[in-house]
Design a protein around this motif. Structure first.
Motif, PDB file in Angstrom:
ATOM      1  N   ARG A 275      -8.593   3.088  20.045  1.00  0.00           N
ATOM      2  CA  ARG A 275      -9.561   3.125  18.953  1.00  0.00           C
ATOM      3  C   ARG A 275     -10.110   1.724  18.721  1.00  0.00           C
ATOM      4  N   ARG A 276     -11.214   1.657  17.983  1.00  0.00           N
ATOM      5  CA  ARG A 276     -11.683   0.338  17.540  1.00  0.00           C
ATOM      6  C   ARG A 276     -10.574  -0.277  16.689  1.00  0.00           C
ATOM      7  N   PRO A 277     -10.162  -1.493  17.011  1.00  0.00           N
ATOM      8  CA  PRO A 277      -9.030  -2.066  16.270  1.00  0.00           C
ATOM      9  C   PRO A 277      -9.453  -2.956  15.091  1.00  0.00           C
ATOM     10  N   ILE A 278      -8.511  -3.176  14.216  1.00  0.00           N
ATOM     11  CA  ILE A 278      -8.554  -4.303  13.283  1.00  0.00           C
ATOM     12  C   ILE A 278      -7.589  -5.321  13.874  1.00  0.00           C
ATOM     13  N   VAL A 279      -8.043  -6.549  14.087  1.00  0.00           N
ATOM     14  CA  VAL A 279      -7.197  -7.549  14.728  1.00  0.00           C
ATOM     15  C   VAL A 279      -6.775  -8.592  13.693  1.00  0.00           C
ATOM     16  N   LEU A 280      -5.470  -8.737  13.516  1.00  0.00           N
ATOM     17  CA  LEU A 280      -4.919  -9.693  12.550  1.00  0.00           C
ATOM     18  C   LEU A 280      -4.367 -10.883  13.315  1.00  0.00           C
ATOM     19  N   PHE A 281      -5.044 -12.017  13.202  1.00  0.00           N
ATOM     20  CA  PHE A 281      -4.663 -13.200  13.963  1.00  0.00           C
ATOM     21  C   PHE A 281      -4.117 -14.248  12.997  1.00  0.00           C
ATOM     22  N   GLY A 282      -2.948 -14.794  13.322  1.00  0.00           N
ATOM     23  CA  GLY A 282      -2.394 -15.803  12.422  1.00  0.00           C
ATOM     24  C   GLY A 282      -0.995 -16.238  12.817  1.00  0.00           C
ATOM     25  N   ASP A 283      -0.257 -16.722  11.812  1.00  0.00           N
ATOM     26  CA  ASP A 283       1.097 -17.235  12.031  1.00  0.00           C
ATOM     27  C   ASP A 283       2.136 -16.236  11.497  1.00  0.00           C
ATOM     28  N   SER A 284       3.250 -16.715  10.970  1.00  0.00           N
ATOM     29  CA  SER A 284       4.306 -15.792  10.516  1.00  0.00           C
ATOM     30  C   SER A 284       3.843 -14.906   9.361  1.00  0.00           C
ATOM     31  N   LEU A 285       2.878 -15.402   8.582  1.00  0.00           N
ATOM     32  CA  LEU A 285       2.393 -14.584   7.464  1.00  0.00           C
ATOM     33  C   LEU A 285       1.703 -13.333   7.987  1.00  0.00           C
ATOM     34  N   THR A 286       1.271 -13.383   9.239  1.00  0.00           N
ATOM     35  CA  THR A 286       0.741 -12.195   9.915  1.00  0.00           C
ATOM     36  C   THR A 286       1.838 -11.517  10.740  1.00  0.00           C
ATOM     37  N   GLN A 287       2.606 -12.311  11.507  1.00  0.00           N
ATOM     38  CA  GLN A 287       3.644 -11.689  12.354  1.00  0.00           C
ATOM     39  C   GLN A 287       4.605 -10.825  11.542  1.00  0.00           C
ATOM     40  N   PHE A 288       4.974 -11.294  10.359  1.00  0.00           N
ATOM     41  CA  PHE A 288       5.928 -10.549   9.529  1.00  0.00           C
ATOM     42  C   PHE A 288       5.242  -9.493   8.655  1.00  0.00           C
ATOM     43  N   ALA A 289       3.959  -9.273   8.881  1.00  0.00           N
ATOM     44  CA  ALA A 289       3.177  -8.431   7.958  1.00  0.00           C
ATOM     45  C   ALA A 289       3.404  -6.944   8.149  1.00  0.00           C
ATOM     46  N   PHE A 290       4.248  -6.555   9.113  1.00  0.00           N
ATOM     47  CA  PHE A 290       4.666  -5.151   9.198  1.00  0.00           C
ATOM     48  C   PHE A 290       5.927  -4.931   8.366  1.00  0.00           C
ATOM     49  N   GLY A 291       6.341  -5.941   7.632  1.00  0.00           N
ATOM     50  CA  GLY A 291       7.535  -5.816   6.806  1.00  0.00           C
ATOM     51  C   GLY A 291       8.699  -6.601   7.384  1.00  0.00           C
ATOM     52  N   GLU A 292       9.496  -7.164   6.496  1.00  0.00           N
ATOM     53  CA  GLU A 292      10.690  -7.899   6.910  1.00  0.00           C
ATOM     54  C   GLU A 292      11.902  -7.124   6.427  1.00  0.00           C
ATOM     55  N   ALA A 293      13.054  -7.461   6.986  1.00  0.00           N
ATOM     56  CA  ALA A 293      14.282  -6.710   6.681  1.00  0.00           C
ATOM     57  C   ALA A 293      14.538  -6.620   5.177  1.00  0.00           C
ATOM     58  N   ASP A 294      14.268  -7.695   4.460  1.00  0.00           N
ATOM     59  CA  ASP A 294      14.591  -7.680   3.033  1.00  0.00           C
ATOM     60  C   ASP A 294      13.386  -7.289   2.159  1.00  0.00           C
ATOM     61  N   VAL A 295      12.253  -7.041   2.790  1.00  0.00           N
ATOM     62  CA  VAL A 295      11.056  -6.669   2.030  1.00  0.00           C
ATOM     63  C   VAL A 295      10.655  -5.229   2.343  1.00  0.00           C
ATOM     64  N   ASN A 296      10.643  -4.922   3.645  1.00  0.00           N
ATOM     65  CA  ASN A 296      10.395  -3.545   4.085  1.00  0.00           C
ATOM     66  C   ASN A 296       9.031  -3.013   3.729  1.00  0.00           C
ATOM     67  N   LEU A 297       8.138  -3.884   3.471  1.00  0.00           N
ATOM     68  CA  LEU A 297       6.790  -3.462   3.143  1.00  0.00           C
ATOM     69  C   LEU A 297       5.935  -4.659   3.473  1.00  0.00           C
ATOM     70  N   GLY A 298       4.896  -4.442   4.225  1.00  0.00           N
ATOM     71  CA  GLY A 298       4.058  -5.577   4.586  1.00  0.00           C
ATOM     72  C   GLY A 298       2.593  -5.236   4.404  1.00  0.00           C
ATOM     73  N   TRP A 299       1.771  -6.275   4.275  1.00  0.00           N
ATOM     74  CA  TRP A 299       0.344  -6.012   4.048  1.00  0.00           C
ATOM     75  C   TRP A 299      -0.291  -5.337   5.257  1.00  0.00           C
ATOM     76  N   ALA A 300       0.205  -5.616   6.468  1.00  0.00           N
ATOM     77  CA  ALA A 300      -0.355  -4.940   7.647  1.00  0.00           C
ATOM     78  C   ALA A 300       0.038  -3.466   7.666  1.00  0.00           C
ATOM     79  N   SER A 301       1.254  -3.159   7.225  1.00  0.00           N
ATOM     80  CA  SER A 301       1.676  -1.754   7.165  1.00  0.00           C
ATOM     81  C   SER A 301       0.834  -0.983   6.155  1.00  0.00           C
ATOM     82  N   LEU A 302       0.571  -1.617   5.026  1.00  0.00           N
ATOM     83  CA  LEU A 302      -0.270  -0.965   4.014  1.00  0.00           C
ATOM     84  C   LEU A 302      -1.671  -0.727   4.566  1.00  0.00           C
ATOM     85  N   LEU A 303      -2.142  -1.682   5.365  1.00  0.00           N
ATOM     86  CA  LEU A 303      -3.466  -1.556   6.001  1.00  0.00           C
ATOM     87  C   LEU A 303      -3.455  -0.406   7.012  1.00  0.00           C
ATOM     88  N   CYS A 304      -2.387  -0.329   7.815  1.00  0.00           N
ATOM     89  CA  CYS A 304      -2.228   0.781   8.780  1.00  0.00           C
ATOM     90  C   CYS A 304      -2.306   2.108   8.045  1.00  0.00           C
TER      91      CYS A 304
END
Lengths: 246, 246
Positions: free
Chosen positions: A4-33
């Protein structure tokens, strides 16, 4: 089409961890998905610890011309600067003027790679570094002797990013402002470790991004479900609804 | 390469909503994205309400041969049957024997599409439908007169899916079992509305999937971070670590 046409998130850890971290379990990229479900693929191109020097080298590889033939991104975010803004002497530090130059070059380079079909282009949204709770962060790192980051300098790099966005006709999401960077008691709760985002920080970033998209590029927002059907405006779901199939 | 090797999640609403729902905010696909960060792209190909009849028509489009030239999936999940298992007379109902035939055909069709580079193949993991808390689900739908689904029939379709997986040399994740489908008081809490997954249900499905990957395909699990570095086993992160760059 498989991709599909993608949304591309380019960045550092603030993007890499954006699918959620072990102690957060919710990330801005997941919400976007979730918001864009069945419409786009969200491609996370976050590289923890990278500054704009490292990122600049990556752009030609990540945004190759060929791959755009059929799959022009819907939009791209460029979320860099949190590492550049380390204090002088730190390994990741990049002086503010060079940061602004690198960021400009990264945006130009992404744009060049998208010019395969005529002069088509896609929006690039520059995201500024969040505030830094340096006391919490140095405890996290076990640094008891000195600070490697400061909230004031994060703010200044954010200002530089806003200038770059303006000069390159990009939109800008001011995360420092969104997380209320001028009031420690407020922004502290939006960070998980003084530098990265907590659940509320992730939500604020996601909501800010969606508000920007809906205000500036409503045709790129996901179609809304209203009164039992999907609106004709915005990005449509892929394939027919099951209720239209049987 | 712009596109990483993907994990492709093919299914119905249990896949489409797997990036998280408004009242759950955590999905098994998001947890998978996080676990595989910087290694793969997770492509969600979930289509709410679809049964295996609808899904069969989609396979040639979603798994086109051309797109595999450089990007053979790491693995694919096929998570279908929750809608086929609607009671006879319901619009989505597909008889169990036809369900098994369709599922077999879907797996064959995905395999055919992957045979572009020699005889390379990728694992397909069949996921069985979860248990159904039919009382809660009919309240959710506002059905006060009758039931459209039953937990016992969901279990039977799951048994059929397990047979298909065995006969086609696929692996199977038994969600009905994972969510403890024989004890209503237990599995009820793993469902958000009687049919879809709650946060604990999403976690159990994710953990079950990862356990299966680690047991059966350890080379396809994400590399682990142990004693300050990433193990050589498993899928490696893309690009150098920042600490090796400066």
């Amino acid at each position: 089409m498989y991709f599909r046409r993608p949304i591309v998130l380019f960045g550092d850890s603030l993007t890499q961890f954006a699918f959620g971290e072990a102690d957060v379990n919710l990330g801005w990229a997941s919400l976007l998905c979730s918001a864009y479900q069945r419409r786009v693929d969200v491609l996370n191109r976050g590289f923890s610890g990278y500054n704009t020097r490292h990122a600049l080298d990556l752009v030609p590889k990540l945004f190759t011309r060929e791959s755009y033939d059929d799959v022009m991104p819907v939009f791209s975010t460029v979320f860099l600067g949190a590492n550049d803004a380390c204090l002088p002497g730190e390994r990741q530090h990049v002086p503010k003027e060079e940061y602004a130059e690198n960021l400009t070059q990264i945006i130009r380079s992404i744009r060049q790679s998208s010019k395969t079909k005529g002069d088509e282009d896609f929006p690039i949204i520059v995201i500024t570094p969040p505030p830094v709770d340096s006391e919490t962060w140095r405890r996290e790192l076990g640094l008891y002797e000195y600070f490697d980051r400061s909230n004031e300098i994060a703010r200044e790099y954010g200002q530089a990013a806003k200038e770059v966005a303006k000069n390159t006709n990009c939109h800008c999401l001011d995360t420092w402002q969104l997380l209320n960077g001028s009031i420690l008691e407020t922004y502290r709760q939006h960070l998980s470790d003084g530098l990265h985002l907590s659940e509320s920080g992730n939500r604020l970033l996601f909501e800010g991004l969606m508000a920007l998209i809906e205000a500036e590029f409503p045709h790129l927002a996901p179609s809304k479900f209203v009164d039992g059907e999907y609106a004709k405006e915005g990005l449509q779901m892929e394939e027919a609804l099951w209720s239209d199939l049987c």
